[in-house]
Design a protein around this motif. Structure first.
Motif, PDB file in Angstrom:
ATOM      1  N   CYS A 255       0.808  -1.226   0.000  1.00  0.00           N
ATOM      2  CA  CYS A 255       0.000   0.000   0.000  1.00  0.00           C
ATOM      3  C   CYS A 255       0.837   1.269   0.000  1.00  0.00           C
ATOM      4  O   CYS A 255       0.339   2.348  -0.346  1.00  0.00           O
TER       5      CYS A 255
ATOM      6  N   ARG B  11       8.055   7.690 -11.311  1.00  0.00           N
ATOM      7  CA  ARG B  11       7.731   7.235  -9.953  1.00  0.00           C
ATOM      8  C   ARG B  11       7.011   5.904  -9.982  1.00  0.00           C
ATOM      9  O   ARG B  11       7.326   4.985  -9.229  1.00  0.00           O
ATOM     10  N   TRP B  12       6.028   5.741 -10.833  1.00  0.00           N
ATOM     11  CA  TRP B  12       5.269   4.488 -10.894  1.00  0.00           C
ATOM     12  C   TRP B  12       6.097   3.351 -11.494  1.00  0.00           C
ATOM     13  O   TRP B  12       5.917   2.181 -11.147  1.00  0.00           O
ATOM     14  N   ALA B  13       6.978   3.677 -12.395  1.00  0.00           N
ATOM     15  CA  ALA B  13       7.841   2.639 -12.965  1.00  0.00           C
ATOM     16  C   ALA B  13       8.720   2.002 -11.894  1.00  0.00           C
ATOM     17  O   ALA B  13       9.063   0.820 -11.968  1.00  0.00           O
TER      18      ALA B  13
ATOM     19  N   GLN C 114       7.886   2.122  -8.449  1.00  0.00           N
ATOM     20  CA  GLN C 114       7.076   1.599  -7.350  1.00  0.00           C
ATOM     21  C   GLN C 114       6.290   0.347  -7.728  1.00  0.00           C
ATOM     22  O   GLN C 114       6.090  -0.540  -6.893  1.00  0.00           O
ATOM     23  N   LEU C 115       5.840   0.245  -8.974  1.00  0.00           N
ATOM     24  CA  LEU C 115       5.016  -0.907  -9.351  1.00  0.00           C
ATOM     25  C   LEU C 115       5.733  -2.248  -9.172  1.00  0.00           C
ATOM     26  O   LEU C 115       5.162  -3.193  -8.595  1.00  0.00           O
ATOM     27  N   PRO C 116       6.973  -2.423  -9.653  1.00  0.00           N
ATOM     28  CA  PRO C 116       7.648  -3.713  -9.435  1.00  0.00           C
ATOM     29  C   PRO C 116       7.858  -4.034  -7.950  1.00  0.00           C
ATOM     30  O   PRO C 116       7.729  -5.190  -7.543  1.00  0.00           O
TER      31      PRO C 116
ATOM     32  N   ARG D 122       6.001  -2.971  -5.390  1.00  0.00           N
ATOM     33  CA  ARG D 122       4.723  -3.352  -4.774  1.00  0.00           C
ATOM     34  C   ARG D 122       4.249  -4.709  -5.280  1.00  0.00           C
ATOM     35  O   ARG D 122       3.649  -5.489  -4.536  1.00  0.00           O
ATOM     36  N   ALA D 123       4.536  -5.012  -6.533  1.00  0.00           N
ATOM     37  CA  ALA D 123       4.171  -6.332  -7.058  1.00  0.00           C
ATOM     38  C   ALA D 123       4.950  -7.427  -6.348  1.00  0.00           C
ATOM     39  O   ALA D 123       4.411  -8.511  -6.049  1.00  0.00           O
TER      40      ALA D 123
END
Length: 670
Positions: free
Chosen positions: A172, A248-250, A252-254, A256-257
């Motif tokens: 989260c 930023r999402w590039a 954070q996504l891995p 968090r995954a």
């Protein structure tokens, strides 16, 4: 002596409380408070030392009890055979923690390490102290493993909760902080007004001006922080908005995954552990909540029955004996006899008189004639547990040790009374001649009969778990003397220690009061020698048993000029005898007893029974099955070997045409 420790802690807390009151009243600084504490504790120490010096010569301070001492000695025995005979006082084995705590036993140490390394503070130090104390004492005494359950649950929960919290934070992107949550709740409900109200309330209680000013300043500071917080939050949001969103999402996504995958993996892998833990908890709760005197059993034909022998025996005593009847039984069942049968028992779990328990043990382990001479002055009935497993016969070696600790003539030079037992499954001469063995095996073992002029069997339970005998020729003089010579601590008091009648004085003159190993107030060289031999024999029981056998052999040769075993073994069965026995198929007490012994894997009891009565190895129940079928069915390989040695065949068939080998497991080497 161990009771003085808690009392000292209690008095110490009173001194600390007094110092706190003086600090509040006189507004003392830290240095002054510590100086006051040192002075008071020093004065209390001097006074305590003076009291100890005055009372020590009088023998006021008793020794540490054997139960407490057993928690600190290297070995698992205390030197007191009465304490050592209790199963709950034995040291815990490593598998015991897994049995009672299941997976928590493995997770709790992780939580302990987390608290020690990363979360150590004044509050968590309680968990560390509790955990160390609970593990140490439960390791020394298995009954104390219950103390580890609460702390193991807390530490295990902390470990699991922390792992779950890390996964949630990773997925989260925000953390679960109880402190921040409480702060948010306070702010949303008007924390400033609450603090101001508290300050006003404190003013009414008459606190110092310095304290009032500090609280008002704290309230103002908190109010200013609350105003600044939205501005800081706004600035951080603006800074985050300026950063490139795709980058930023590039990143954070891995991450968090990965956290999501880890959480899913841990969840799926833990499901079978959770199910096992839940089932274990339910089974343990059911097993520990069942009454010990009422349980389910299984008959030869597979039917489940309720075995209620013990309660029925106590009810029989209640309904068929006089109200003033005295029941002789081992102390384990004293409370049950008192509560259910409403009859007076010779001893119970609250009998602290070691010498009295020893007298009871002597009556039960002495030869029948001598045991009757003691019992007729003490009791009207004798109750025995006779159903196998942990019955009185299985406990009898402990009874002999306890009796010998006071009446040393029973087993001279052998504190563990090694000559009383069943080596190889066959009772020793001393056991075979004892009152307990005679009453226990009366009518079950060939050649074992009770003298009906001394004991008469009046009750036998449905499944043979309990037998009750009436003591013949009870001394009415002794019973009347005890009734008329009660000594109470005050007129009309309920506390009236009993007295032995004159008829037992000859036996009582032989006793030597037992001195515990730690009884420094009354220790003698004779007791030192007894304790030394006691531990020596416990450390090498085989050596002690061989010595006892040599002594017995010499005594037997001196009496009769023959070896111990001459003429005592039963005649071997012929093929015709075995064939005749196998032709009789019926359900009776013998088949039930054999089935129970094999099912419960009571190897020693079964071997002893077959040595005395080889014919029992060949009995057949109504369905045509016998001991060999049951031994293969339950996978009792040692029992199969014993049955083979008695000539039991594996080629016989039951009513369905099945042989014992048909019931064996595929991996059974037999």
């Amino acid at each position: 002596l161990e009771q003085l420790g808690p009392m000292a802690v209690f008095l110490g807390m009173q001194l600390i409380e007094y110092c706190e009151r003086v600090r509040t009243r006189d507004n003392l600084g830290r240095k002054d408070v510590w100086l006051l504490r040192v002075r008071l504790c020093g004065l209390a120490g001097v006074l305590a030392a003076g009291v100890v010096m005055l009372l020590w010569p009088t023998g006021f301070f008793g020794p540490i009890s054997a139960r407490v001492r057993g928690l600190f000695v290297k070995h698992t025995k205390t030197g007191n055979p009465l304490v050592d005979s209790v199963a709950e006082h034995q040291a815990a084995k490593p598998g015991t923690y897994d049995q009672y705590l299941n997976i928590v036993a493995k997770v709790a140490p992780i939580g302990f390490g987390m608290v020690t390394i990363g979360y150590s503070n004044d509050a968590s130090s309680f968990l560390l102290v509790y955990g160390l104390a609970a593990y140490f004492f439960s390791h020394k005494m298995v009954r104390l493993i219950l103390l580890t359950a609460p702390i193991a649950s807390v530490l295990g929960g902390m470990a699991i909760g922390r792992v779950a919290g890390l996964c949630i934070e990773g997925i989260c992107g925000w953390s679960l902080d109880a402190g921040e949550l409480l702060t948010w709740m306070e702010d949303s409900h008007g924390v400033v007004s609450t603090v101001e109200a508290k300050v006003v309330d404190d003013n009414k209680n008459g606190e110092s001006k310095k304290s009032k000013k500090k609280k008002v300043d704290d309230a103002k500071k908190k109010k200013e922080d609350a105003k600044k917080q939205p501005e800081e939050t706004k600035e951080s949001e603006e800074a985050a908005a300026k950063s490139p969103l795709p980058s930023r999402w590039a990143l954070q996504l891995p991450i968090r995954a990965a956290w999501l995958y880890l959480a899913f993996y841990l969840y799926t892998e833990s499901q079978h552990h959770i199910k096992d833990f839940q089932d274990s908890c339910v089974q343990m709760a059911q097993a520990m909540s069942h009454p010990t005197i009422l349980f389910k059993g299984q008959t030869n034909d597979g039917r489940t029955i309720l075995v209620d022998d013990y309660r029925e025996a106590y009810w029989w005593l209640r309904d068929n004996t006089p109200e003033d009847a005295r029941i002789m039984a081992w102390w384990d069942y004293g409370y049950q006899i008192t509560a259910i049968a409403n009859r007076t028992t010779i001893a119970d779990g609250n009998t602290w008189n070691h010498e009295h328990i020893a007298l009871l043990g002597r009556a039960l382990t002495s030869p029948l004639k001598e045991g009757h001479r003691i019992a007729r002055h003490l009791a009207d009935y004798v109750l025995l547990w006779t159903g196998g497993g942990g019955d009185d016969l299985a406990k009898s070696p402990h009874l002999a040790r306890i009796a010998n600790s006071v009446y040393r003539s029973m087993c001279p030079g052998d504190p563990t009374c090694s000559k009383f037992g069943a080596p190889g499954g066959q009772p020793s001469p001393m056991m075979a001649n004892s009152l307990l063995f005679k009453l226990h095996s009366n009518g079950l073992v060939p050649g074992v009969e009770v003298d009906k002029n001394r004991f008469k069997e009046v009750y036998k339970s449905k499944h043979g778990k309990v037998r009750i005998y009436r003591v013949q020729s009870v001394s009415k003089e002794s019973k009347e003397w005890v009734r008329n010579n009660r000594v109470c601590d005050a007129p009309g008091s309920w506390f009236c220690p009993g007295q032995y009648p004159p008829g037992l004085q000859k036996v009582l003159k032989e006793k030597k009061d037992f001195k515990q190993l730690e009884d420094f107030n009354a220790k003698t060289e004779a007791d030192d020698e007894y304790q030394r031999k006691y531990f020596e024999h416990l450390s090498d029981p085989e050596k002690a048993r061989r010595r006892a056998q040599v002594r017995e052999r010499k005594e037997a040769q001196a009496r009769s000029g023959q070896s111990m075993n001459g003429g005592n073994s039963p005649a071997p069965l012929t093929k015709e005898d075995i064939k005749h026995i196998n032709q009789r198929w019926e359900d009776n007490e013998v088949t039930s007893q054999m089935f129970d012994l094999i099912k419960m894997n009571e190897f020693d009891s079964l071997a002893m029974l077959l040595e005395q009565t080889p014919v029992y190895a060949h009995v057949r129940s109504k369905d045509g099955r016998g001991p060999m079928w049951w031994a293969h069915e339950h996978g009792r390989k040692r029992i199969v070997k014993v049955l083979k040695s008695h000539g039991v065949s594996e080629k016989l068939r039951d009513k369905d045409g099945m042989t014992p080998l048909d019931l064996a497991d595929e991996d059974d080497e037999f």
